[in-house]
Design a protein around this motif. Sequence first.
Motif, mmCIF file in Angstrom:
data_model
loop_
_atom_site.group_PDB
_atom_site.id
_atom_site.type_symbol
_atom_site.label_atom_id
_atom_site.label_comp_id
_atom_site.label_asym_id
_atom_site.label_seq_id
_atom_site.Cartn_x
_atom_site.Cartn_y
_atom_site.Cartn_z
ATOM 1 N N GLU A 3 -13.917 -5.059 5.985
ATOM 2 C CA GLU A 3 -14.105 -4.183 4.829
ATOM 3 C C GLU A 3 -14.598 -2.804 5.254
ATOM 4 O O GLU A 3 -14.212 -1.787 4.688
ATOM 5 C CB GLU A 3 -15.084 -4.823 3.842
ATOM 6 N N LYS A 6 -11.585 -0.879 6.415
ATOM 7 C CA LYS A 6 -10.736 -0.599 5.250
ATOM 8 C C LYS A 6 -11.282 0.591 4.456
ATOM 9 O O LYS A 6 -10.547 1.525 4.132
ATOM 10 C CB LYS A 6 -10.651 -1.842 4.363
ATOM 11 N N GLN A 7 -12.566 0.578 4.159
ATOM 12 C CA GLN A 7 -13.183 1.655 3.394
ATOM 13 C C GLN A 7 -13.153 2.979 4.158
ATOM 14 O O GLN A 7 -12.923 4.041 3.577
ATOM 15 C CB GLN A 7 -14.619 1.290 3.010
ATOM 16 N N ILE A 10 -9.527 4.406 3.979
ATOM 17 C CA ILE A 10 -9.250 4.952 2.646
ATOM 18 C C ILE A 10 -9.983 6.274 2.455
ATOM 19 O O ILE A 10 -9.395 7.251 1.972
ATOM 20 C CB ILE A 10 -9.622 3.925 1.556
ATOM 21 N N GLU A 11 -11.238 6.330 2.838
ATOM 22 C CA GLU A 11 -12.037 7.556 2.694
ATOM 23 C C GLU A 11 -11.435 8.719 3.488
ATOM 24 O O GLU A 11 -11.296 9.830 2.975
ATOM 25 C CB GLU A 11 -13.463 7.282 3.164
ATOM 26 N N GLU A 14 -8.085 9.867 1.903
ATOM 27 C CA GLU A 14 -8.324 10.647 0.686
ATOM 28 C C GLU A 14 -8.821 12.050 1.011
ATOM 29 O O GLU A 14 -8.393 13.029 0.408
ATOM 30 C CB GLU A 14 -9.315 9.920 -0.217
ATOM 31 N N LYS A 65 -2.927 4.830 3.423
ATOM 32 C CA LYS A 65 -3.855 4.458 2.342
ATOM 33 C C LYS A 65 -3.255 3.358 1.477
ATOM 34 O O LYS A 65 -3.916 2.373 1.156
ATOM 35 C CB LYS A 65 -4.176 5.703 1.492
ATOM 36 N N LYS A 66 -1.992 3.487 1.110
ATOM 37 C CA LYS A 66 -1.332 2.474 0.282
ATOM 38 C C LYS A 66 -1.236 1.142 1.008
ATOM 39 O O LYS A 66 -1.421 0.085 0.400
ATOM 40 C CB LYS A 66 0.059 2.954 -0.130
ATOM 41 N N VAL A 68 -3.264 -0.031 3.347
ATOM 42 C CA VAL A 68 -4.598 -0.629 3.428
ATOM 43 C C VAL A 68 -5.024 -1.174 2.074
ATOM 44 O O VAL A 68 -5.576 -2.278 1.980
ATOM 45 C CB VAL A 68 -5.621 0.396 3.971
ATOM 46 N N GLU A 69 -4.762 -0.439 1.015
ATOM 47 C CA GLU A 69 -5.144 -0.892 -0.324
ATOM 48 C C GLU A 69 -4.366 -2.131 -0.738
ATOM 49 O O GLU A 69 -4.871 -2.953 -1.505
ATOM 50 C CB GLU A 69 -4.913 0.237 -1.340
ATOM 51 N N ALA A 70 -3.139 -2.300 -0.229
ATOM 52 C CA ALA A 70 -2.324 -3.452 -0.591
ATOM 53 C C ALA A 70 -2.828 -4.758 0.038
ATOM 54 O O ALA A 70 -2.523 -5.839 -0.456
ATOM 55 C CB ALA A 70 -0.876 -3.201 -0.169
ATOM 56 N N ASN A 71 -3.599 -4.626 1.110
ATOM 57 C CA ASN A 71 -4.104 -5.847 1.770
ATOM 58 C C ASN A 71 -5.298 -6.361 1.060
ATOM 59 O O ASN A 71 -6.325 -6.125 1.016
ATOM 60 C CB ASN A 71 -4.403 -5.578 3.244
#
Length: 71
Positions: A3, A6-7, A10-11, A14, A65-66, A68-71
């Motif tokens: 996690e 992952k965070q 994403i950060e 973005e 990003k997409k 990672v968010e999909a997992n």
Amino acid sequence: MQEKLKQKIIEVCERKIAQKGRDVGLSFYAFFANKNDDPELLMEAATWWIMTHQLDHFEKAEKIKKMVEAN
């Protein structure tokens, strides 16, 4: 994927998109400082990027990003 990683991905994605626009590309090194302060996390990111998904050295931040968010 941890996690924490992952965070972080994403950060960073973005932030790069906000700074440079939707077409900005990055490599997995973008998620780490210039010094190797977390080798285990770096290897996890490299494995995910290179071995698991066989991504090019530079990929669009939006794509990463997409994924990672999909997992």
